[in-house]
Design a protein around this motif. Structure first.
Motif, PDB file in Angstrom:
ATOM      1  N   ILE B 458       4.887  29.645   7.488  1.00 56.99           N
ATOM      2  CA  ILE B 458       3.849  28.692   7.871  1.00 56.99           C
ATOM      3  C   ILE B 458       2.657  29.486   8.371  1.00 56.99           C
ATOM      4  O   ILE B 458       2.805  30.343   9.247  1.00 56.99           O
ATOM      5  CB  ILE B 458       4.366  27.742   8.960  1.00 56.99           C
ATOM      6  N   THR B 459       1.484  29.267   7.797  1.00 55.15           N
ATOM      7  CA  THR B 459       0.302  29.970   8.277  1.00 55.15           C
ATOM      8  C   THR B 459      -0.730  28.950   8.750  1.00 55.15           C
ATOM      9  O   THR B 459      -0.858  27.868   8.190  1.00 55.15           O
ATOM     10  CB  THR B 459      -0.335  30.839   7.183  1.00 55.15           C
ATOM     11  N   ARG B 460      -1.445  29.333   9.813  1.00 51.88           N
ATOM     12  CA  ARG B 460      -2.509  28.465  10.335  1.00 51.88           C
ATOM     13  C   ARG B 460      -3.658  29.351  10.771  1.00 51.88           C
ATOM     14  O   ARG B 460      -3.502  30.218  11.632  1.00 51.88           O
ATOM     15  CB  ARG B 460      -2.006  27.667  11.540  1.00 51.88           C
ATOM     16  N   SER B 461      -4.818  29.133  10.200  1.00 49.64           N
ATOM     17  CA  SER B 461      -6.001  29.844  10.669  1.00 49.64           C
ATOM     18  C   SER B 461      -6.516  29.117  11.901  1.00 49.64           C
ATOM     19  O   SER B 461      -6.040  28.028  12.229  1.00 49.64           O
ATOM     20  CB  SER B 461      -7.065  29.858   9.583  1.00 49.64           C
ATOM     21  N   ALA B 462      -7.501  29.715  12.588  1.00 54.64           N
ATOM     22  CA  ALA B 462      -8.066  29.082  13.773  1.00 54.64           C
ATOM     23  C   ALA B 462      -8.609  27.698  13.426  1.00 54.64           C
ATOM     24  O   ALA B 462      -8.425  26.729  14.165  1.00 54.64           O
ATOM     25  CB  ALA B 462      -9.157  29.962  14.357  1.00 54.64           C
ATOM     26  N   PHE B 463      -9.252  27.592  12.241  1.00 55.16           N
ATOM     27  CA  PHE B 463      -9.827  26.303  11.831  1.00 55.16           C
ATOM     28  C   PHE B 463      -8.732  25.278  11.551  1.00 55.16           C
ATOM     29  O   PHE B 463      -8.864  24.103  11.893  1.00 55.16           O
ATOM     30  CB  PHE B 463     -10.689  26.479  10.589  1.00 55.16           C
ATOM     31  N   GLN B 464      -7.667  25.740  10.905  1.00 53.21           N
ATOM     32  CA  GLN B 464      -6.565  24.821  10.610  1.00 53.21           C
ATOM     33  C   GLN B 464      -5.935  24.303  11.897  1.00 53.21           C
ATOM     34  O   GLN B 464      -5.562  23.143  11.985  1.00 53.21           O
ATOM     35  CB  GLN B 464      -5.499  25.522   9.769  1.00 53.21           C
ATOM     36  N   ARG B 465      -5.827  25.171  12.911  1.00 55.39           N
ATOM     37  CA  ARG B 465      -5.219  24.739  14.175  1.00 55.39           C
ATOM     38  C   ARG B 465      -6.076  23.654  14.804  1.00 55.39           C
ATOM     39  O   ARG B 465      -5.566  22.678  15.343  1.00 55.39           O
ATOM     40  CB  ARG B 465      -5.073  25.925  15.126  1.00 55.39           C
ATOM     41  N   ARG B 466      -7.411  23.811  14.723  1.00 52.69           N
ATOM     42  CA  ARG B 466      -8.285  22.814  15.324  1.00 52.69           C
ATOM     43  C   ARG B 466      -8.204  21.497  14.564  1.00 52.69           C
ATOM     44  O   ARG B 466      -8.290  20.432  15.129  1.00 52.69           O
ATOM     45  CB  ARG B 466      -9.728  23.326  15.338  1.00 52.69           C
ATOM     46  N   ALA B 467      -8.018  21.600  13.216  1.00 53.02           N
ATOM     47  CA  ALA B 467      -7.994  20.389  12.402  1.00 53.02           C
ATOM     48  C   ALA B 467      -6.596  19.788  12.299  1.00 53.02           C
ATOM     49  O   ALA B 467      -6.402  18.774  11.647  1.00 53.02           O
ATOM     50  CB  ALA B 467      -8.526  20.696  11.009  1.00 53.02           C
ATOM     51  N   GLY B 468      -5.613  20.419  12.943  1.00 51.54           N
ATOM     52  CA  GLY B 468      -4.251  19.895  12.898  1.00 51.54           C
ATOM     53  C   GLY B 468      -3.595  20.035  11.537  1.00 51.54           C
ATOM     54  O   GLY B 468      -2.838  19.176  11.110  1.00 51.54           O
ATOM     55  N   LEU B 469      -3.925  21.125  10.838  1.00 49.39           N
ATOM     56  CA  LEU B 469      -3.356  21.349   9.509  1.00 49.39           C
ATOM     57  C   LEU B 469      -2.490  22.599   9.513  1.00 49.39           C
ATOM     58  O   LEU B 469      -2.581  23.431  10.414  1.00 49.39           O
ATOM     59  CB  LEU B 469      -4.480  21.545   8.491  1.00 49.39           C
ATOM     60  N   LEU B 470      -1.670  22.733   8.491  1.00 46.10           N
ATOM     61  CA  LEU B 470      -0.968  23.991   8.281  1.00 46.10           C
ATOM     62  C   LEU B 470      -0.748  24.202   6.796  1.00 46.10           C
ATOM     63  O   LEU B 470      -0.848  23.261   6.006  1.00 46.10           O
ATOM     64  CB  LEU B 470       0.362  24.024   9.046  1.00 46.10           C
ATOM     65  N   THR B 471      -0.511  25.463   6.422  1.00 41.98           N
ATOM     66  CA  THR B 471      -0.164  25.776   5.043  1.00 41.98           C
ATOM     67  C   THR B 471       1.298  26.178   5.027  1.00 41.98           C
ATOM     68  O   THR B 471       1.693  27.118   5.713  1.00 41.98           O
ATOM     69  CB  THR B 471      -1.049  26.905   4.498  1.00 41.98           C
ATOM     70  N   LEU B 472       2.076  25.412   4.274  1.00 36.96           N
ATOM     71  CA  LEU B 472       3.517  25.637   4.231  1.00 36.96           C
ATOM     72  C   LEU B 472       3.848  26.434   2.977  1.00 36.96           C
ATOM     73  O   LEU B 472       3.513  26.014   1.876  1.00 36.96           O
ATOM     74  CB  LEU B 472       4.229  24.287   4.207  1.00 36.96           C
ATOM     75  N   VAL B 485       2.090  24.823  -0.027  1.00 43.62           N
ATOM     76  CA  VAL B 485       1.556  23.477   0.142  1.00 43.62           C
ATOM     77  C   VAL B 485       0.399  23.660   1.106  1.00 43.62           C
ATOM     78  O   VAL B 485       0.596  23.886   2.288  1.00 43.62           O
ATOM     79  CB  VAL B 485       2.615  22.528   0.736  1.00 43.62           C
ATOM     80  N   ARG B 486      -0.832  23.606   0.582  1.00 45.18           N
ATOM     81  CA  ARG B 486      -1.991  23.970   1.386  1.00 45.18           C
ATOM     82  C   ARG B 486      -2.513  22.795   2.206  1.00 45.18           C
ATOM     83  O   ARG B 486      -2.575  21.673   1.713  1.00 45.18           O
ATOM     84  CB  ARG B 486      -3.121  24.466   0.482  1.00 45.18           C
ATOM     85  N   ASP B 487      -2.944  23.096   3.435  1.00 45.98           N
ATOM     86  CA  ASP B 487      -3.659  22.137   4.271  1.00 45.98           C
ATOM     87  C   ASP B 487      -2.976  20.778   4.360  1.00 45.98           C
ATOM     88  O   ASP B 487      -3.560  19.748   4.028  1.00 45.98           O
ATOM     89  CB  ASP B 487      -5.094  21.962   3.736  1.00 45.98           C
ATOM     90  N   VAL B 488      -1.738  20.792   4.797  1.00 47.49           N
ATOM     91  CA  VAL B 488      -1.038  19.541   5.001  1.00 47.49           C
ATOM     92  C   VAL B 488      -1.014  19.278   6.509  1.00 47.49           C
ATOM     93  O   VAL B 488      -1.113  20.220   7.305  1.00 47.49           O
ATOM     94  CB  VAL B 488       0.392  19.646   4.400  1.00 47.49           C
ATOM     95  N   ALA B 489      -0.963  18.003   6.920  1.00 44.03           N
ATOM     96  CA  ALA B 489      -0.924  17.697   8.350  1.00 44.03           C
ATOM     97  C   ALA B 489       0.346  18.287   8.951  1.00 44.03           C
ATOM     98  O   ALA B 489       1.390  18.298   8.305  1.00 44.03           O
ATOM     99  CB  ALA B 489      -0.956  16.188   8.553  1.00 44.03           C
ATOM    100  N   VAL B 490       0.249  18.797  10.207  1.00 46.75           N
ATOM    101  CA  VAL B 490       1.366  19.525  10.818  1.00 46.75           C
ATOM    102  C   VAL B 490       2.663  18.742  10.705  1.00 46.75           C
ATOM    103  O   VAL B 490       3.679  19.242  10.209  1.00 46.75           O
ATOM    104  CB  VAL B 490       1.058  19.834  12.301  1.00 46.75           C
ATOM    105  N   SER B 491       2.609  17.485  11.139  1.00 47.14           N
ATOM    106  CA  SER B 491       3.830  16.690  11.184  1.00 47.14           C
ATOM    107  C   SER B 491       4.396  16.470   9.778  1.00 47.14           C
ATOM    108  O   SER B 491       5.601  16.627   9.546  1.00 47.14           O
ATOM    109  CB  SER B 491       3.522  15.352  11.849  1.00 47.14           C
ATOM    110  N   ASP B 492       3.504  16.143   8.833  1.00 49.95           N
ATOM    111  CA  ASP B 492       3.947  15.907   7.446  1.00 49.95           C
ATOM    112  C   ASP B 492       4.541  17.165   6.839  1.00 49.95           C
ATOM    113  O   ASP B 492       5.562  17.117   6.149  1.00 49.95           O
ATOM    114  CB  ASP B 492       2.766  15.472   6.567  1.00 49.95           C
TER     115      ASP B 492
END
Lengths: 166, 516
Positions: B458-472, B485-492
């Motif tokens: 799981i990777t998260r850039s600083a921007f992704q952390r602010r936007a509540g996203l992650l790349t799985l 799976v790019r830029d998916v919501a953390v929970s999803d």
């Protein structure tokens, strides 16, 4: 799954050694300092061109010092690791952060690495590779003893699982 | 598992005969020397008979290198021998550096035949045996320069042995196991794979470099001078348009030629149970076999232009196809073909009724993913336009206007791509597959078998952390190693991981009450 609950990634249980901050600071200084030092020396010895090298020195030094000040502490807050009966789990990075989970049944090799700088601080790094070219779990900044124990545990756990782990 | 040891058991029956490479290989080796001689002759003609020392030295050293290469190849021809015993393949070669290699039949993952044009002139081919070791390149063994008959015979025997040992039935040779065959109508898609244009630059660059090395300045050649005289007086924009047109035309011709060379005689079939085989190539014939046991899914790739024309390419997601470069060329299952056909071949290959890459209902990603893509477009257009504006403020207002117009135009184009990229994003767990889609310049839809997933990243850039996203990232031993799976919501994203491989990520996930 309950719909009114949000899922969150839990940080791994164990922090790396505090000494790792020193190691990262030293490591970053190797990148950050040579340039301002060069400019500083030029500023000292070439008096007529001081108006050029003075600002250059500052421009090179300030971001370098900021990097050295911020990155290691930030990394220390992120870098963590954990080993359960089923998997290894590790977090790393600072601006870009990465969490990796590899089931023990898929670990193929376990390496321990001590670079010269790491040895200076009495630290070790562990890499547990799987069959995926992108799936290695790296844990850096562990104490020698912890690292050795972890390698032993990992090796034992992976030997217990038959098959070629692909 | 039997170790891949170099020492063969002593009690092996010695009745098996040793095979050797074909003597015609000697002629192939001789022809290597022809290249420097031809170059020398060409230079002599080009320069009108005036040979200076530099050219002479270049050609002489080239000739010597080729002679050494030819000598080494001849040595290899003389010293190489191979045989198949009941359970392993053995290869001995070398006189001074002797190497003996033996591979258990059970460890063989694929047997490929490749023939370059020179080999084909003499009726030869190369046989390559690959084992499961992905990490080491020395995992398999190769025999360069067998006669086609010997190679086919060898492959047949290996496959029979393997089947006998694994207790599988050999396919009935009369059974038509063809999955796809070349249709020349597909040639219309050939120009749409962009890299033909890049190929033009590479070709021009290497020709220029070679000529330059030979002390011939291409700009001084008669042809170029003539062109310069004829077009030198034309306005600049006309020249640029003309150059662009020429590049596009050559690019189209280049990609068409590449298509014909690479995919002529294309044939995808299942020669025996559990084995996929791709045969293709007009000049260089390639034959790649993929064990279905090693197949972990399929990927449909649609480069932008090809997508607009309704075409797609299909790749296998399989392990044991070699390192990254080898994998990218050996995993190709089809040339650019109509999308529907690519999907139906995918279904056939995976043994499904409908391909998971079409059937899966892909869940869209949150709006924050669109915002990230728009921001990226904005940043790029500003970065490209900034130097123009800066120079303009310093020199002339014309550049300032050019700058901001550039920025606006670039941002509009970028925004269109951003929307397209956002629409491309999607993920699903569909039956035994994890399906993920992303990309705008090349849209990729990958279906990966869930039991082929051997870890999560799981990777998260600083921007992704602010936007509540992650790349799985699903790590796997097959294909490119990780499918994202790019830029998916953390929970999803975490729920998706748990759905795909129950229990792996769960111990590290905690539940928090919803914030809304």
């Amino acid at each position: 799954m309950l719909d009114n609950q949000e899922l969150r990634l839990r940080p791994p249980r164990n922090r790396v050694e505090t000494r790792a901050i020193g190691w990262w600071t030293l490591q970053s200084s190797l990148f950050a300092l040579p340039l301002p030092i060069t400019f500083g020396v030029l500023w000292l010895f070439i008096t007529p061109a001081r108006f050029v090298f003075g600002p250059l020195f500052l421009v090179a030094l300030v971001p370098g010092l900021l990097f050295m000040g911020i990155m290691p502490v930030w990394r220390y807050r992120v870098h963590r690791w954990e080993m359960t009966d089923e998997a290894v789990y590790a977090a790393s990075g600072w601006l870009w952060q990465r969490w990796r989970v590899v089931p023990l049944s898929r670990v193929q090799t376990v390496d321990m690495l001590r670079g010269p700088l790491q040895q200076l601080f009495g630290l070790s790094g562990i890499t547990a590779t799987s069959a995926s070219s992108a799936g290695a779990v790296k844990i850096k900044g562990l104490d020698h003893r912890t690292a050795t124990e972890l390698v032993e545990k990992l090796t034992r756990a992976t030997q217990a699982v038959p098959g070629d782990a692909t | 598992m039997t170790p891949d040891s170099a020492v063969r058991p002593a009690d092996q029956t010695e009745t098996d005969e040793w095979g050797r490479l074909n003597p015609r290989l000697f002629l192939v080796n001789l022809s290597v020397v022809a290249t420097p001689l031809a170059t020398f002759a060409a230079t002599t003609v080009l320069t009108g008979g005036e040979i200076n020392l530099q050219v002479l030295i270049t050609c002489a050293s080239f000739l010597i290198t080729c002679l050494v290469i030819a000598g080494i190849s001849v040595m290899r021809l003389i010293t190489t021998r191979y045989r198949i015993t009941d359970d392993r393949v053995e290869l001995h070669k070398g006189r001074f550096f002797r190497s003996e290699r033996s591979i258990p039949v059970d460890r063989i993952r694929s047997v490929d035949l490749t023939a370059n044009p020179l080999h084909r002139v003499f009726g030869l081919t190369s046989l390559k045996i690959a084992t499961g070791d992905q990490a080491t390149s020395g995992g398999g063994l190769s025999l360069d320069g067998l006669s086609v008959h010997d190679a086919e015979e060898l492959r047949r025997r290996l496959s029979e042995l393997r089947h006998a040992r694994q207790g599988l039935a050999t396919a009935d040779p009369d059974d038509d196991a063809t999955l796809a065959r070349l249709d020349w109508a597909w040639l219309r898609y050939a120009p749409l794979t962009l890299w033909g244009v890049g190929g033009v630059f590479i070709a021009v660059g290497s020709v220029y470099r070679t000529l330059h090395e030979m002390k011939v300045d291409p700009l001084e050649l008669g042809v170029v001078k003539d062109l310069e005289e004829r077009f030198g007086s034309l306005p600049l924009w006309y020249g640029i348009l003309l150059t662009l047109a020429v590049i596009v035309v050559i690019g189209v011709a280049g990609s068409t030629a590449t298509f014909i060379e690479g995919w002529g005689g294309y044939h995808l079939d299942r020669p025996e149970t559990g084995l996929l085989r791709v045969r293709r190539g007009l000049l260089i014939t390639r034959s790649v076999s993929i064990e279905e046991q090693r197949l972990r899914g399929a990927e449909v790739a649609e480069p932008l232009l090809l997508r607009w024309a309704g075409g797609a390419r299909l790749k296998a997601v399989a392990s044991g196809l070699g390192d990254e470069d080898e994998n990218s060329s050996r995993s190709r299952l089809t040339p650019p073909v109509p999308r529907a056909l690519a999907q139906s071949i995918a279904a056939d290959v995976l043994g499904e009724r409908v391909s998971p890459t079409t059937e899966a209902q892909l869940a869209p990603h949150p709006r924050a993913a669109l915002r990230r893509r728009l921001n990226r477009a904005l940043i790029w257009s500003v970065l490209i336009a900034a130097p123009l504006v800066g120079l303009g403020l310093w020199l002339t207002p014309v550049l300032v206007h050019t700058g901001w117009i550039t920025a606006v135009v670039l941002f509009c184009a970028g925004a269109a791509f951003a929307f397209d990229a956002y629409r491309s994003l999607g993920h699903a767990v569909h039956g035994p597959y994890l399906v993920t889609r992303s990309g705008t310049f090349t849209r990729r839809t990958a279906a990966l078998q869930r039991d082929g997933i051997i870890g999560w990243t799981i990777t998260r850039s600083a921007f992704q952390r602010r936007a509540g996203l992650l790349t799985l990232g699903a790590a796997t031993a097959a294909g490119s190693g990780v499918y994202k799976v790019r830029d998916v919501a953390v929970s999803d994203g975490l729920a998706l991981a748990e759905d795909a491989v129950p229990g792996l990520l769960a111990p590290f996930v905690e539940r928090a009450p919803a914030r809304h």
